[in-house]
Motif scaffolding. Sequence first.
Motif, PDB file in Angstrom:
ATOM      1  N   THR A 112     -53.688  25.517 -55.442  1.00 20.98           N
ATOM      2  CA  THR A 112     -54.182  26.642 -57.047  1.00 20.98           C
ATOM      3  C   THR A 112     -53.406  28.159 -56.215  1.00 20.98           C
ATOM      4  OG1 THR A 112     -55.936  26.751 -56.179  1.00 20.98           O
ATOM      5  CG2 THR A 112     -55.302  26.327 -58.038  1.00 20.98           C
ATOM      6  N   GLN A 113     -52.894  29.235 -56.825  1.00 21.26           N
ATOM      7  CA  GLN A 113     -53.268  30.676 -56.264  1.00 21.26           C
ATOM      8  C   GLN A 113     -54.464  30.605 -56.151  1.00 21.26           C
ATOM      9  OE1 GLN A 113     -50.429  32.973 -59.733  1.00 21.26           O
ATOM     10  NE2 GLN A 113     -49.377  31.653 -59.117  1.00 21.26           N
ATOM     11  N   THR A 114     -55.146  30.721 -56.115  1.00 17.38           N
ATOM     12  CA  THR A 114     -56.350  31.386 -56.268  1.00 17.38           C
ATOM     13  C   THR A 114     -57.268  30.662 -54.576  1.00 17.38           C
ATOM     14  OG1 THR A 114     -57.785  29.773 -57.495  1.00 17.38           O
ATOM     15  CG2 THR A 114     -57.213  31.541 -58.132  1.00 17.38           C
ATOM     16  N   SER A 115     -56.727  29.630 -54.417  1.00 20.80           N
ATOM     17  CA  SER A 115     -57.489  29.421 -52.940  1.00 20.80           C
ATOM     18  C   SER A 115     -56.596  27.465 -52.493  1.00 20.80           C
ATOM     19  CB  SER A 115     -58.492  28.169 -53.581  1.00 20.80           C
ATOM     20  OG  SER A 115     -59.258  27.953 -51.952  1.00 20.80           O
TER      21      SER A 115
END
Length: 73
Positions: free
Chosen positions: A36-39
């Motif tokens: 994912t882009q967040t983690s």
Amino acid sequence: GGQIDVPTLHGKETVKVPAGTPGHKVFKIKGKGMPTQTSAKTFGDQYVRVDIAVPTKLTARQRELLEEFARES
């Protein structure tokens, strides 16, 4: 029905395909997709579409067995 091995970014995963599954059915493998882009430690889902191959040429015996199966069904 049966099982198929599906390659993912994290190695092979086994997907159970129930008997009578229609063509173009989509199965989801949770957490085995892209990061994912967040983690970088969490992953999205991977989707697998089932394509059904229908034989176009049958022997006489194969046709006979299919017709017998149709009668029993």
